[in-house]
Write a protein that holds these residues in place. Structure first.
Motif, short mmCIF file in Angstrom:
data_model
loop_
_atom_site.label_atom_id
_atom_site.label_comp_id
_atom_site.label_asym_id
_atom_site.label_seq_id
_atom_site.Cartn_x
_atom_site.Cartn_y
_atom_site.Cartn_z
N HIS A 66 0.85 -1.20 0.00
CA HIS A 66 0.00 0.00 0.00
C HIS A 66 0.88 1.25 0.00
CE1 HIS A 66 -2.92 -3.02 1.02
NE2 HIS A 66 -2.18 -3.33 2.07
N SER A 118 -3.56 3.25 1.73
CA SER A 118 -4.61 2.67 2.55
C SER A 118 -4.44 1.16 2.61
CB SER A 118 -5.98 3.00 1.97
OG SER A 118 -6.98 2.30 2.67
N GLY A 139 -6.78 -0.69 3.63
CA GLY A 139 -8.08 -1.24 3.28
C GLY A 139 -8.72 -2.09 4.36
N LYS A 156 -5.57 4.49 -2.61
CA LYS A 156 -6.18 3.18 -2.42
C LYS A 156 -5.73 2.23 -3.51
CE LYS A 156 -10.07 3.99 0.16
NZ LYS A 156 -11.26 3.26 0.36
#
Length: 149
Positions: free
Chosen positions: A12, A112, A114, A142
């Motif tokens: 990420h 992120s 997630g 994201k």
């Protein structure tokens, strides 16, 4: 423009770095690469007693964080960006917010993870906390479902 990018060892974080290198930023922009070293959980999750504690971070974590920050700094410099690095110790959410204030950051960029549901509740979300509390703009990168590895 002063940009702060928070990095760790995750994919990420890699996405956030790629995003920053692909963007066109105003002339004179500087990017601060921050890798937060987190002390043992008991030291950061304990009750605030008002007593300042000296907290040690494992030498392996120091070396890993410094290597990651140097790697990202090299990627950003190769993309033509002016960079600086920081490796604060503490809870990543609070350490990044402190850097935002101390360094007069205009934009913070984070990847992120997630997390949702119980994982988010137990592990927390650095990006959610920063979005809610930062006094600057926050860009959360994201996962792109169309991205190929």
């Amino acid at each position: 423009m002063r940009i702060l990018i928070g990095v760790d060892q995750s994919p990420h974080s890699d996405r956030a770095v790629r995003f920053v290198t692909r963007m066109r930023w105003p002339a004179g922009s500087r990017v601060i690469v921050a890798g937060v070293m987190t002390p043992p959980l008991s030291a950061v999750a304990g009750v605030d007693t008002g007593v300042s504690l000296m907290v040690e971070v494992a030498p392996e974590q120091v070396a890993e964080t410094q290597a990651r920050v140097a790697e990202v700094e090299a990627q950003l410099r190769a993309a033509g960006m002016a960079t600086e690095t920081r490796t604060p110790i503490g809870d990543p959410r609070e350490a990044l917010l402190r850097l935002v204030e101390d360094e007069r950051i205009d934009l913070i960029v984070l990847g992120s993870h997630g997390r949702t549901g119980l994982a988010k509740l137990l592990l927390g979300s650095v990006s959610s906390h920063v979005v809610t509390h930062a006094h600057c703009s926050v860009l959360v990168v994201k996962e792109d479902p169309h991205e190929t590895a």
